[in-house]
Each structure stands twice: as C-alpha cells, then as structure tokens.
Design a protein around this motif. Structure first.
Motif, PDB file in Angstrom:
ATOM      1  N   SER A  53       0.826  -1.200   0.000  1.00 55.66           N
ATOM      2  CA  SER A  53       0.000   0.000   0.000  1.00 55.66           C
ATOM      3  C   SER A  53       0.868   1.261   0.000  1.00 55.66           C
ATOM      4  O   SER A  53       0.614   2.210  -0.757  1.00 55.66           O
ATOM      5  CB  SER A  53      -0.916  -0.019   1.220  1.00 55.66           C
ATOM      6  OG  SER A  53      -1.599   1.201   1.340  1.00 55.66           O
ATOM      7  N   VAL A  54       1.902   1.287   0.836  1.00 60.45           N
ATOM      8  CA  VAL A  54       2.800   2.457   0.912  1.00 60.45           C
ATOM      9  C   VAL A  54       3.550   2.627  -0.406  1.00 60.45           C
ATOM     10  O   VAL A  54       3.711   3.748  -0.892  1.00 60.45           O
ATOM     11  CB  VAL A  54       3.757   2.333   2.112  1.00 60.45           C
ATOM     12  CG1 VAL A  54       4.878   3.363   2.041  1.00 60.45           C
ATOM     13  CG2 VAL A  54       2.982   2.477   3.413  1.00 60.45           C
ATOM     14  N   ARG A  55       3.996   1.540  -0.989  1.00 59.37           N
ATOM     15  CA  ARG A  55       4.675   1.624  -2.293  1.00 59.37           C
ATOM     16  C   ARG A  55       3.763   2.246  -3.346  1.00 59.37           C
ATOM     17  O   ARG A  55       4.215   3.010  -4.201  1.00 59.37           O
ATOM     18  CB  ARG A  55       5.121   0.245  -2.761  1.00 59.37           C
ATOM     19  CG  ARG A  55       6.344  -0.294  -2.075  1.00 59.37           C
ATOM     20  CD  ARG A  55       6.623  -1.675  -2.604  1.00 59.37           C
ATOM     21  NE  ARG A  55       7.816  -2.282  -2.048  1.00 59.37           N
ATOM     22  CZ  ARG A  55       8.009  -3.590  -1.991  1.00 59.37           C
ATOM     23  NH1 ARG A  55       7.082  -4.426  -2.475  1.00 59.37           N
ATOM     24  NH2 ARG A  55       9.117  -4.084  -1.478  1.00 59.37           N
ATOM     25  N   ALA A  56       2.474   1.906  -3.299  1.00 54.67           N
ATOM     26  CA  ALA A  56       1.523   2.430  -4.282  1.00 54.67           C
ATOM     27  C   ALA A  56       1.210   3.907  -4.041  1.00 54.67           C
ATOM     28  O   ALA A  56       0.969   4.651  -4.991  1.00 54.67           O
ATOM     29  CB  ALA A  56       0.229   1.607  -4.254  1.00 54.67           C
ATOM     30  N   GLU A  57       1.245   4.332  -2.769  1.00 56.10           N
ATOM     31  CA  GLU A  57       0.844   5.700  -2.421  1.00 56.10           C
ATOM     32  C   GLU A  57       1.995   6.701  -2.403  1.00 56.10           C
ATOM     33  O   GLU A  57       1.772   7.896  -2.580  1.00 56.10           O
ATOM     34  CB  GLU A  57       0.191   5.704  -1.040  1.00 56.10           C
ATOM     35  CG  GLU A  57      -1.120   4.968  -0.985  1.00 56.10           C
ATOM     36  CD  GLU A  57      -1.641   4.813   0.433  1.00 56.10           C
ATOM     37  OE1 GLU A  57      -1.140   5.497   1.342  1.00 56.10           O
ATOM     38  OE2 GLU A  57      -2.550   3.994   0.623  1.00 56.10           O
ATOM     39  N   CYS A  58       3.213   6.245  -2.148  1.00 55.76           N
ATOM     40  CA  CYS A  58       4.352   7.154  -1.950  1.00 55.76           C
ATOM     41  C   CYS A  58       5.377   6.999  -3.066  1.00 55.76           C
ATOM     42  O   CYS A  58       5.534   5.928  -3.635  1.00 55.76           O
ATOM     43  CB  CYS A  58       5.064   6.855  -0.629  1.00 55.76           C
ATOM     44  SG  CYS A  58       4.067   7.144   0.829  1.00 55.76           S
ATOM     45  N   ASP A  59       6.080   8.087  -3.317  1.00 57.11           N
ATOM     46  CA  ASP A  59       7.239   8.011  -4.203  1.00 57.11           C
ATOM     47  C   ASP A  59       8.380   7.410  -3.392  1.00 57.11           C
ATOM     48  O   ASP A  59       8.784   7.976  -2.372  1.00 57.11           O
ATOM     49  CB  ASP A  59       7.647   9.395  -4.704  1.00 57.11           C
ATOM     50  CG  ASP A  59       6.646   9.963  -5.693  1.00 57.11           C
ATOM     51  OD1 ASP A  59       6.006   9.169  -6.412  1.00 57.11           O
ATOM     52  OD2 ASP A  59       6.497  11.194  -5.735  1.00 57.11           O
ATOM     53  N   SER A 119       9.064  10.425   4.105  1.00 55.95           N
ATOM     54  CA  SER A 119       7.656  10.348   3.730  1.00 55.95           C
ATOM     55  C   SER A 119       7.150   8.900   3.720  1.00 55.95           C
ATOM     56  O   SER A 119       6.130   8.598   4.358  1.00 55.95           O
ATOM     57  CB  SER A 119       7.436  11.020   2.381  1.00 55.95           C
ATOM     58  OG  SER A 119       6.094  10.932   2.000  1.00 55.95           O
ATOM     59  N   PRO A 120       7.839   7.959   3.058  1.00 57.99           N
ATOM     60  CA  PRO A 120       7.386   6.560   3.133  1.00 57.99           C
ATOM     61  C   PRO A 120       7.488   5.976   4.538  1.00 57.99           C
ATOM     62  O   PRO A 120       6.637   5.169   4.942  1.00 57.99           O
ATOM     63  CB  PRO A 120       8.321   5.826   2.166  1.00 57.99           C
ATOM     64  CG  PRO A 120       8.826   6.875   1.240  1.00 57.99           C
ATOM     65  CD  PRO A 120       8.913   8.119   2.068  1.00 57.99           C
ATOM     66  N   ALA A 175       4.518   7.075   6.472  1.00 60.58           N
ATOM     67  CA  ALA A 175       3.346   6.334   5.993  1.00 60.58           C
ATOM     68  C   ALA A 175       3.347   4.909   6.554  1.00 60.58           C
ATOM     69  O   ALA A 175       2.288   4.384   6.932  1.00 60.58           O
ATOM     70  CB  ALA A 175       3.318   6.315   4.468  1.00 60.58           C
TER      71      ALA A 175
END
Length: 192
Positions: free
Chosen positions: A69-75, A112-113, A116
């Motif tokens: 989920s974090v990979r999909a939402e964050c750069d 940021s990641p 998250a």
C-alpha cells in the motif's frame, strides 16, 4: 519452526552503495582501540526504516500488505540524497549499543514513506519501535564487555568524520525483511 520472526522495513542498497559503506566502516573500525565492536557483513547493510521486532506470521502478512500500500501511495526514492550521512552511537544517551550512520538532516524523500509505514502499522495494530526513531545504517555492534568509556570516546571522535554524501547512496527499494540469528551473525531475507 517458530511461528514468529524478527522483522523490519528497510531501504535496500545497490552494490555500489554497499561497497562505499563497507569501505568507510572498515576504515573507521580499523582506528577503534581494542576489541570494541563487531562489524556488519557487507551484504547486510541497509537503511532501517521501521523496526517491528518479533511478530507473528499473520502480522508479517499484514506488514507485507502495508508495504504494498505504501509503495503504491508514496514516491519511493532511488537515492538517500539531500544530506550527508554521519557516524553516531545509538542510543545517543546512556550506553551506546551500536555504531550507525544517520542523516545529518531529515530528508523528506526518505521520511515520507517511513511516516506512511508508521501510520499504517499503528492503524493495523502492528508493534514497532516508536522511540525517536530515525532511518539509519548500522555499521557495527558494541561488544558486550567493551569498556563504555572507550566506546563513547571513540564514537565522539568518529562524529567529527565527514561521512557519506546521501546523493551517492543508491537504493534498490523499500522492502520488508526478516532477520535470523546465525553463528556468523544475522542473516536477512527480503520477504516483500
């Protein structure tokens, strides 16, 4: 087989970064008096993003889902750039247990990641170390019988070293790893 494992989220590093960190660590540790530290194997260097500790297999599955989920939402950054990484003892108060490289200043690209992950782990009820945690690269562990005064003096002297430019630390990605203790030290395996 145990139904729990020691797990953490980490930025894994490209070979060129592993080589740079190993070279720096070897130089630093060659100046340490006596037998104060136990170094880390080159292939085990990584940037710890969030330490989960001992978790169940169900929690490991949940952690893998959180990571996706974090990979999909964050750069997810490809460089640990923006600041220099400098040597420090951890924890900084009391008796240090390890020698690590930490960013001189917080870098939003890395954080940021991580933030998250923390938020999602908390929402999922996963345990994690929340005490003033910052991304870091462990270089060596302090040996149990090492004289603490010598350890602190060495760490203080290393804190004046220039460190490594984060723009030169290439990242493979953000991963979930498990750690298994083996006779020669920990063995890390990427789960996701």
């Amino acid at each position: 087989m145990s139904d729990s494992c020691r797990a953490f989220f980490a930025y894994t590093l490209e070979q060129s970064s592993l080589d740079r960190i190993f070279s720096l660590s070897s130089r630093m540790l060659s100046h340490a008096p006596g037998n104060l530290f136990r170094g880390i194997k080159r292939e085990n260097y990584h940037i710890t993003a969030l330490f989960l500790g001992d978790i169940s297999q169900d929690q490991l599955t949940s952690a893998a889902e959180i990571l996706e989920s974090v990979r999909a939402e964050c750069d997810i950054p490809t460089l640990a750039g923006g600041t220099r990484w400098i040597p420090r003892g951890f924890p900084s108060r009391g008796s240090p247990r390890l020698l690590a490289m930490v960013p001189r200043e917080e870098t939003s690209a890395l954080l940021s990641p991580v933030l998250a992950l923390r938020e999602a782990a908390a929402a999922a009820g996963l345990p994690f170390d929340a005490r003033g945690f910052a991304p870091h690269i462990t270089l060596a562990y302090v040996r149990r019988k090492a004289p603490r005064g010598e350890v602190r003096a060495f760490l203080e002297s290393q804190g004046r070293q220039p460190g490594i430019d984060g723009n030169g630390l290439a990242l493979k990605g953000l991963n979930l790893l498990v750690s298994t203790l083996a006779p020669g030290g920990s063995v890390y395996r990427v789960v996701s």
